[in-house]
Design a protein around this motif. Structure first.
Motif, mmCIF file in Angstrom:
data_model
loop_
_atom_site.group_PDB
_atom_site.id
_atom_site.type_symbol
_atom_site.label_atom_id
_atom_site.label_comp_id
_atom_site.label_asym_id
_atom_site.label_seq_id
_atom_site.Cartn_x
_atom_site.Cartn_y
_atom_site.Cartn_z
ATOM 1 N N LYS A 1 13.077 24.508 19.468
ATOM 2 C CA LYS A 1 12.392 26.172 19.862
ATOM 3 C C LYS A 1 13.401 25.149 22.052
ATOM 4 C CE LYS A 1 10.971 30.003 17.861
ATOM 5 N NZ LYS A 1 10.287 31.037 19.142
ATOM 6 N N ALA A 2 14.091 25.562 22.869
ATOM 7 C CA ALA A 2 14.033 25.649 23.201
ATOM 8 C C ALA A 2 14.298 25.835 24.194
ATOM 9 C CB ALA A 2 15.508 24.395 23.845
ATOM 10 N N THR A 3 13.466 26.006 25.623
ATOM 11 C CA THR A 3 13.595 27.269 26.472
ATOM 12 C C THR A 3 14.850 26.772 27.780
ATOM 13 O OG1 THR A 3 11.825 28.256 25.777
ATOM 14 C CG2 THR A 3 12.447 28.702 27.835
ATOM 15 N N LEU A 4 15.934 27.081 27.935
ATOM 16 C CA LEU A 4 16.634 26.875 29.455
ATOM 17 C C LEU A 4 16.473 27.161 30.936
ATOM 18 C CD1 LEU A 4 19.725 26.116 27.821
ATOM 19 C CD2 LEU A 4 18.010 24.454 27.980
ATOM 20 N N THR A 5 15.764 27.176 31.151
ATOM 21 C CA THR A 5 15.705 28.113 32.832
ATOM 22 C C THR A 5 17.367 28.329 33.386
ATOM 23 O OG1 THR A 5 13.544 27.675 33.367
ATOM 24 C CG2 THR A 5 14.605 28.248 34.498
ATOM 25 N N ILE A 6 17.603 28.785 33.833
ATOM 26 C CA ILE A 6 19.545 28.730 34.569
ATOM 27 C C ILE A 6 18.770 29.081 35.950
ATOM 28 C CG2 ILE A 6 21.582 29.802 34.847
ATOM 29 C CD1 ILE A 6 19.870 29.850 31.364
ATOM 30 N N PRO A 7 18.438 28.762 36.641
ATOM 31 C CA PRO A 7 17.878 29.121 37.950
ATOM 32 C C PRO A 7 19.167 29.076 38.930
ATOM 33 C CG PRO A 7 18.454 26.902 37.430
ATOM 34 C CD PRO A 7 18.393 27.064 36.524
ATOM 35 N N ILE A 8 18.205 29.744 40.450
ATOM 36 C CA ILE A 8 19.523 30.852 41.898
ATOM 37 C C ILE A 8 19.913 28.552 41.767
ATOM 38 C CG2 ILE A 8 19.302 30.987 43.951
ATOM 39 C CD1 ILE A 8 18.503 33.271 41.977
ATOM 40 N N ILE A 9 21.149 28.502 41.801
ATOM 41 C CA ILE A 9 21.308 27.659 42.543
ATOM 42 C C ILE A 9 21.336 27.000 43.972
ATOM 43 C CG2 ILE A 9 23.949 26.541 42.566
ATOM 44 C CD1 ILE A 9 25.031 28.883 40.288
ATOM 45 N N ARG A 10 21.260 27.815 44.547
ATOM 46 C CA ARG A 10 20.496 27.135 45.847
ATOM 47 C C ARG A 10 19.286 26.096 45.579
ATOM 48 N NH1 ARG A 10 21.874 29.064 51.502
ATOM 49 N NH2 ARG A 10 22.635 30.706 50.702
ATOM 50 N N GLU A 11 18.556 27.297 45.242
ATOM 51 C CA GLU A 11 17.058 26.374 45.397
ATOM 52 C C GLU A 11 16.917 25.397 44.453
ATOM 53 O OE1 GLU A 11 14.458 30.094 43.373
ATOM 54 O OE2 GLU A 11 14.936 30.940 45.378
ATOM 55 N N GLU A 12 18.470 25.405 43.022
ATOM 56 C CA GLU A 12 18.330 24.208 42.324
ATOM 57 C C GLU A 12 18.545 23.218 42.877
ATOM 58 O OE1 GLU A 12 21.104 24.693 39.833
ATOM 59 O OE2 GLU A 12 20.337 23.014 37.520
ATOM 60 N N VAL A 13 20.007 23.373 43.581
ATOM 61 C CA VAL A 13 19.610 22.420 44.868
ATOM 62 C C VAL A 13 19.123 21.650 45.995
ATOM 63 C CG1 VAL A 13 21.671 21.934 46.462
ATOM 64 C CG2 VAL A 13 23.236 22.652 43.308
ATOM 65 N N GLU A 14 18.801 22.756 46.483
ATOM 66 C CA GLU A 14 17.750 22.060 47.406
ATOM 67 C C GLU A 14 16.114 21.512 47.656
ATOM 68 O OE1 GLU A 14 17.723 25.719 49.764
ATOM 69 O OE2 GLU A 14 19.637 25.560 50.619
ATOM 70 N N ALA A 15 15.971 22.042 45.180
ATOM 71 C CA ALA A 15 14.952 21.450 45.263
ATOM 72 C C ALA A 15 15.260 19.857 44.611
ATOM 73 C CB ALA A 15 14.090 22.188 44.068
ATOM 74 N N ARG A 16 16.125 19.723 44.684
ATOM 75 C CA ARG A 16 16.355 17.976 44.865
ATOM 76 C C ARG A 16 17.031 17.238 45.610
ATOM 77 N NH1 ARG A 16 20.065 19.929 39.340
ATOM 78 N NH2 ARG A 16 21.911 19.919 41.369
ATOM 79 N N GLY A 17 16.963 17.786 46.854
ATOM 80 C CA GLY A 17 16.698 17.430 47.728
ATOM 81 C C GLY A 17 18.332 17.361 48.717
ATOM 82 N N GLY A 18 19.417 17.770 47.996
ATOM 83 C CA GLY A 18 20.846 18.018 48.481
ATOM 84 C C GLY A 18 20.751 18.924 48.960
ATOM 85 N N THR A 19 22.013 19.638 49.894
ATOM 86 C CA THR A 19 22.272 20.127 50.176
ATOM 87 C C THR A 19 23.111 21.333 49.798
ATOM 88 O OG1 THR A 19 24.127 19.372 51.423
ATOM 89 C CG2 THR A 19 22.396 19.320 52.528
ATOM 90 N N TYR A 20 22.890 22.518 50.116
ATOM 91 C CA TYR A 20 24.066 23.602 49.715
ATOM 92 C C TYR A 20 25.119 24.095 50.655
ATOM 93 C CZ TYR A 20 24.950 28.301 47.256
ATOM 94 O OH TYR A 20 25.704 29.563 46.230
ATOM 95 N N HIS A 21 26.213 24.502 49.204
ATOM 96 C CA HIS A 21 26.890 25.626 50.086
ATOM 97 C C HIS A 21 27.945 26.040 49.341
ATOM 98 C CE1 HIS A 21 30.233 22.660 50.506
ATOM 99 N NE2 HIS A 21 30.914 23.706 50.996
ATOM 100 N N HIS A 22 28.083 27.407 49.378
ATOM 101 C CA HIS A 22 29.302 27.455 48.925
ATOM 102 C C HIS A 22 30.212 28.787 49.185
ATOM 103 C CE1 HIS A 22 27.092 31.574 49.223
ATOM 104 N NE2 HIS A 22 27.877 32.215 48.713
ATOM 105 N N ALA A 23 31.946 28.550 48.309
ATOM 106 C CA ALA A 23 32.963 28.895 49.142
ATOM 107 C C ALA A 23 33.382 30.237 47.865
ATOM 108 C CB ALA A 23 34.012 27.728 49.625
ATOM 109 N N LEU A 24 33.673 31.200 48.826
ATOM 110 C CA LEU A 24 34.426 32.492 47.721
ATOM 111 C C LEU A 24 35.672 32.071 47.625
ATOM 112 C CD1 LEU A 24 33.725 34.995 46.303
ATOM 113 C CD2 LEU A 24 34.233 36.449 48.109
ATOM 114 N N GLN A 25 36.266 32.235 47.265
ATOM 115 C CA GLN A 25 37.154 31.340 46.238
ATOM 116 C C GLN A 25 38.889 32.740 46.065
ATOM 117 O OE1 GLN A 25 38.379 28.265 43.851
ATOM 118 N NE2 GLN A 25 38.018 27.014 45.338
#
Lengths: 233, 233
Positions: free
Chosen positions: A78-102
DNA sequence: TAGTGGTCTAGACCACGGC
DNA sequence: CCGTGGTCTAGACCACTAT
């Protein structure tokens, strides 16, 4: 006894786990009852029960009233995958997040989605395409269909400040859902988004959710080339 | 009180879940302590504890001693994937299963695998390539590296009757592992195996396992075109 | 230091399901 | 029927941590 002084349910679970893994108890074998194990470990039956429930949850043993507890013949991986909030995932890695509605617009539900998104014929859905960026590089391409009949307040949202992802997680609780993971070749839009060539193999996750009122949303997240979804087991 | 007579921990959990989902308790809010809830529900604190632990396991609330229990601000999506024994999976669908060992031999560990498969320089590993079939059609391409120093009895196995997959699951218990899922383009061997064109996007899962003695095995399972790994949430 | 969750206990009753 | 696991209880002590 090798397990003398095992006090907590975790220690007991680990000892039982050892016996299963090292085949002290063979696959398919009946193991001692809770009362007997409680005597052996010198603890209350409740504590043994907690340990055995943990193993049963992990699929390593099967438990049935009256029949007792048996070692699973083929314990599943069994493998449990956690699909995080994208912003939090990115920021947790120390990255900067933004998004664009296309893209954003209402349209009839594409016919090929009828299977996973059961709506009356000709029902209109909100369709959005969003690109999520990490440190300025495209990270996830998100395509979403939302059943407007089941998310009434959504019309007021313009997704300028928070993404559809965050909005729905917080405002449209679901009672059930399906998720699937697969590979797909980059079409023109994806190749353009990720600045890669047509047909590049991309990892994608698709999630459909519903509640009592019917379907809520269908979202496909397609990840940048080279992405791996990881978990420990 | 709307929840009078809720007796089991499941009923209590469902009521607490309702309050979280319907935002009776806002995200981030501190909810009443176990003692207070036990009074409200007219049950023992243990029972409330069981219900709250279940919600905490699901990530819907966060619990900390002294600080109390808070509603999670962004509950994560979790998906549990079960990676079954291939034979059983196929047969459960009513298909007929067979497999064919395509390659088998010992070789030095490929350098690019050193990261996930830490072995002494120049250590030899057993390398196998197996094709798994469903109803005569290739279903999974399995490539495996096995640390011979950690699976001594393996030399006697020829994998004619049972696959390396089944053998290892039953004979090489692991204490830890990593798993990752990703997309890859078909190389020549994969394109040939699945009778598809070079570069076709394929879904793959890679699992590395180890025990106290070191790494056991690294296996990559590449699925036939169009495959989806599904789960319900 | 005091308040909260984490765990354990000894006992009890219940539900399921082989017998 | 009756043995097994599933659950609940009332109480206790402990571990962590905010204050």
């Amino acid at each position: 006894m090798s397990t003398r002084d095992a006090k907590s349910w975790i220690l007991i679970r680990d000892e039982l786990l050892r016996r299963v893994r090292e085949r002290v108890w063979e696959p398919g074998a009946l193991i001692p009852g809770e009362v007997e194990l409680a005597e052996e470990f010198g603890c209350a039956r409740t504590t043994v029960n907690r340990a055995l429930r943990d193993l049963a949850d992990a699929g390593l043993v099967h438990r049935r009233r009256r029949a007792g507890t048996r070692v699973a013949v083929n314990p599943p991986h069994k493998a449990t995958l956690t699909i995080p909030i994208i912003r939090e995932e990115v920021e947790a890695r120390g990255g900067t997040y933004h998004h664009a509605l296309q893209q954003r617009g209402t349209r009839p539900l594409p016919a090929h989605l009828g299977g996973v998104f059961p709506l009356p014929d000709g029902a209109e859905v909100l369709h959005t395409v969003t690109l999520h960026y990490e440190d300025g590089r495209p990270y996830i391409h998100e395509e979403r269909y939302i059943n407007l009949a089941n998310a009434p307040d959504l019309a007021d949202q313009d997704f300028a400040r928070i993404s559809a992802n965050e909005w729905l997680v917080q405002n449209a609780p679901y009672t059930g859902g399906d998720m699937s993971f697969f590979a797909l070749p980059a079409d023109a839009a994806l190749a353009d988004a990720f600045d890669t060539s047509l047909g590049t193999a991309l990892f994608a996750a698709e999630r459909s959710t519903w509640n009592d009122q019917g379907p809520i949303t269908l979202v496909r997240m397609t990840y940048a080339p080279g992405f791996r979804m990881r978990t420990s087991i």
